[in-house]
Design an enzyme around this catalytic site. Structure first.
Site, short mmCIF file in Angstrom:
data_model
loop_
_atom_site.label_atom_id
_atom_site.label_comp_id
_atom_site.label_asym_id
_atom_site.label_seq_id
_atom_site.Cartn_x
_atom_site.Cartn_y
_atom_site.Cartn_z
N GLU A 121 25.75 78.76 23.73
CA GLU A 121 25.89 78.44 25.15
C GLU A 121 26.96 79.32 25.78
O GLU A 121 26.76 79.91 26.82
CB GLU A 121 26.26 76.97 25.32
CG GLU A 121 26.39 76.58 26.77
CD GLU A 121 26.51 75.08 26.98
OE1 GLU A 121 27.07 74.41 26.11
OE2 GLU A 121 26.02 74.60 28.01
N SER A 153 26.81 65.61 27.04
CA SER A 153 27.85 64.92 27.83
C SER A 153 27.46 63.49 28.17
O SER A 153 26.30 63.17 28.39
CB SER A 153 28.06 65.67 29.15
OG SER A 153 28.38 67.00 28.89
N GLN A 198 19.65 69.52 27.20
CA GLN A 198 20.79 69.35 26.28
C GLN A 198 21.46 68.00 26.55
O GLN A 198 22.09 67.83 27.59
CB GLN A 198 21.78 70.49 26.51
CG GLN A 198 23.02 70.41 25.67
CD GLN A 198 24.05 71.45 26.10
OE1 GLN A 198 24.16 71.75 27.28
NE2 GLN A 198 24.78 72.00 25.17
N GLY A 199 21.34 67.07 25.63
CA GLY A 199 21.91 65.74 25.82
C GLY A 199 23.22 65.58 25.08
O GLY A 199 23.26 64.92 24.03
C1 LIG Z 1 26.38 73.25 36.02
C2 LIG Z 1 26.62 72.31 34.86
C3 LIG Z 1 25.60 72.09 33.97
C4 LIG Z 1 25.81 71.22 32.89
N1 LIG Z 1 24.75 70.99 32.03
C5 LIG Z 1 24.92 70.15 31.02
C6 LIG Z 1 23.80 69.85 30.15
O1 LIG Z 1 22.68 70.35 30.32
N2 LIG Z 1 24.00 68.98 29.14
C7 LIG Z 1 25.21 68.40 28.91
O2 LIG Z 1 25.31 67.64 27.95
N3 LIG Z 1 26.28 68.63 29.73
C8 LIG Z 1 26.15 69.48 30.77
N4 LIG Z 1 27.21 69.71 31.63
C9 LIG Z 1 28.45 68.96 31.45
C10 LIG Z 1 29.62 69.79 30.99
O3 LIG Z 1 29.48 70.19 29.66
C11 LIG Z 1 30.87 68.91 31.20
O4 LIG Z 1 31.00 68.69 32.59
C12 LIG Z 1 32.13 69.60 30.67
O5 LIG Z 1 32.12 69.62 29.27
C13 LIG Z 1 33.42 68.89 31.16
O6 LIG Z 1 33.38 67.53 30.90
P1 LIG Z 1 33.71 66.44 32.03
O7 LIG Z 1 32.85 66.76 33.23
O8 LIG Z 1 33.57 65.09 31.40
O9 LIG Z 1 35.19 66.70 32.48
P2 LIG Z 1 36.53 66.21 31.73
O10 LIG Z 1 36.41 66.51 30.28
O11 LIG Z 1 36.80 64.80 32.15
O12 LIG Z 1 37.60 67.18 32.34
C14 LIG Z 1 38.19 66.97 33.63
C15 LIG Z 1 39.34 67.97 33.79
O13 LIG Z 1 40.34 67.75 32.79
C16 LIG Z 1 40.59 68.95 32.05
N5 LIG Z 1 40.85 68.65 30.64
C17 LIG Z 1 40.20 67.75 29.86
N6 LIG Z 1 40.71 67.79 28.60
C18 LIG Z 1 41.69 68.72 28.59
C19 LIG Z 1 42.57 69.24 27.60
N7 LIG Z 1 42.57 68.79 26.36
N8 LIG Z 1 43.46 70.21 27.96
C20 LIG Z 1 43.48 70.70 29.22
N9 LIG Z 1 42.67 70.25 30.21
C21 LIG Z 1 41.79 69.28 29.90
C22 LIG Z 1 39.32 69.76 32.17
O14 LIG Z 1 39.55 71.14 31.99
C23 LIG Z 1 38.89 69.44 33.61
O15 LIG Z 1 39.56 70.26 34.52
C24 LIG Z 1 27.05 70.57 32.71
C25 LIG Z 1 28.08 70.79 33.64
C26 LIG Z 1 27.87 71.66 34.70
C27 LIG Z 1 28.98 71.87 35.69
#
Ligand SMILES: Cc1cc2nc3c(=O)[nH]c(=O)nc-3n(C[C@H](O)[C@H](O)[C@H](O)COP(=O)(O)OP(=O)(O)OC[C@H]3O[C@@H](n4cnc5c(N)ncnc54)[C@H](O)[C@@H]3O)c2cc1C
Length: 389
Positions: free
Chosen positions: A240, A125, A122-123
């Site tokens: 998902e 993030s 899944q591409g």
């Molecule tokens: C085990 C695992 C597998 C994954 N696999 C995939 C994958 O296969 N493909 C893929 O594309 N992605 C994948 N991801 C990525 C995942 O979807 C993202 O990590 C997730 O969407 C959060 O984005 P971020 O890491 O950029 O954190 P951020 O969005 O930067 O968030 C950081 C913190 O800020 C908080 N925050 C952000 N915005 C708000 C808001 N509006 N209100 C309140 N709080 C907020 C969040 O809750 C979090 O605590 C995976 C992640 C994990 C942990």
């Protein structure tokens, strides 16, 4: 109160149990062998237990929709630790293609995906596009009959094992944030794609950074309309979250926890005799029961085509919190003995770490709280919120 699906469903449950009893564990006892898993998935699909909603011409079981039967199958497979034919990305892209794909895309990809010949990553993030997914910057330009892709993805689970990626790209750079995104299918075993592993705190390498440097995909690998990929993405994200929220996983984890509390000694007695641990076990069991009853209530509403209301937004968050609570208690029972990292202890420490990642994967817990507040409780919208992958 008597909880159950009724006589017809009880008979079905027995049938599923008998089938699993005959086919799993495999005769040679090797639960991890790919051949054994594959044989089980094929037999279960032929019997009508797996890939139920997928038409036969795409390799599925083509059964009439029955939420009760689907739930029973899921429970029984989980209890027996039998393969459910789910490779993470595959479970997301197949329903998305069924809903949005062209006939050619369905013909080319669904059957080989169910057989495991094609494996998807899944591409979504990117380094600056997680919760605020619509900020993504990986771009694709249509040049002749090909899309040329440049940019970077991150946290891509199993990209190192995958053959293909379903990917969000920006195709209309001047369009408003949500409007210029398209959904592309990309062969990731090509020279323009570099997959670099990221090491997790569990020491596993399950996810990756993926770099596109003039990577290519044919023009007809666009799913849905150009610039309308955000709508297609909503389908993928729905699948998902419901995958992550299954309660059967926390039930089996709780059973393991009680077993461990009986086996591990604290001050010369089994840990389960400690009043503080008993109290926490009882509280967790109460939460599990409420999750189970709420899930059955929602299933029952679903079976009768009644709206389940705000409940549909809750299970992912609730399950994640519960998994954290269960694994934190396990860690307390082990008493942070990180020097003995063997066997069952290592499994629990890993579960604890995985419970932290679950609160991020598929949309973070904070984002889930926002969704519950806005769509469930009707509170005012958070202006900064996007949607997580
Ligand atoms: C085990 C695992 C597998 C994954 N696999 C995939 C994958 O296969 N493909 C893929 O594309 N992605 C994948 N991801 C990525 C995942 O979807 C993202 O990590 C997730 O969407 C959060 O984005 P971020 O890491 O950029 O954190 P951020 O969005 O930067 O968030 C950081 C913190 O800020 C908080 N925050 C952000 N915005 C708000 C808001 N509006 N209100 C309140 N709080 C907020 C969040 O809750 C979090 O605590 C995976 C992640 C994990 C942990």
């Amino acid at each position: 109160m008597e909880l159950g699906f009724g006589a017809e469903y009880d008979a079905f449950r027995q049938e599923v149990r008998d089938f699993i009893g005959q086919h799993w564990p495999p005769a040679d006892g090797n639960l991890k062998s790919r051949e054994n898993e594959r044989a089980f998935v094929i037999a279960a699909t032929e019997r009508g237990y797996l890939h139920r909603a997928i038409p036969k011409r795409f390799g599925g079981s083509e059964q009439a929709a029955d939420i009760g039967k689907a739930e029973i199958i899921r429970e029984e497979l989980t209890k027996a630790r039998a393969p459910a034919g789910r490779i993470p990305g595959n479970g997301l892209v197949v329903p998305t293609l069924l809903e949005w794909g062209t006939e050619d895309q369905k013909d080319r990809f669904i059957a080989p995906t169910l057989r495991g010949d094609i494996v998807w990553a899944q591409g979504f993030s990117e380094p600056n596009a997680g919760s605020d997914l619509a900020s993504l910057r990986t771009k694709a330009e249509l040049v002749g009959d090909k899309w040329i892709i440049n940019g970077q993805k991150i946290w891509t689970t199993h990209a190192h094992k995958a053959t293909h990626m379903f990917c969000l790209v920006r195709t209309e750079p001047d369009a408003p944030k949500h409007a210029g995104i398209s959904y592309l299918l990309i062969d990731i075993r090509q020279p323009g794609v570099t997959v670099r592993p990221l090491v997790q705190m569990t020491r596993q390498k399950e996810f990756n950074e993926v770099f596109f440097d003039n990577a290519e995909t044919p023009a007809d690998m666009l799913v849905g309309e150009r610039g309308r990929g955000w709508n297609v993405t909503r389908s993928t994200l729905k699948h998902e979250r419901s995958g992550i929220s299954s309660m059967t996983w926390s039930l089996s984890m709780f059973r393991d926890l009680v077993k461990m509390a009986k086996e591990v000694e604290r001050d010369g007695a089994p840990a389960i005799k400690d009043p503080r641990i008993r109290e926490e076990l009882a509280a967790i069991e109460g939460q599990l029961m409420s999750l189970t009853y709420s899930t059955y209530r929602a299933t029952s509403h679903d079976m009768h085509d009644r709206d389940i209301g705000p409940f549909q937004t809750m299970p992912k968050l609730y399950m994640t919190e519960l998994a954290g609570r269960i694994s934190r208690l396990a860690r307390d029972i082990i008493e942070d003995d990180f020097t003995d990292m063997g066997g069952a202890r290592l499994k629990w420490i890993e579960r604890f770490m995985i419970s932290l990642s679950m609160s991020i994967a598929g949309g973070t817990s904070n984002i889930q709280r926002n969704i519950i507040a806005e769509r469930g409780l009707g509170l005012p919208r958070d202006r900064s919120q996007g949607a997580g992958a």
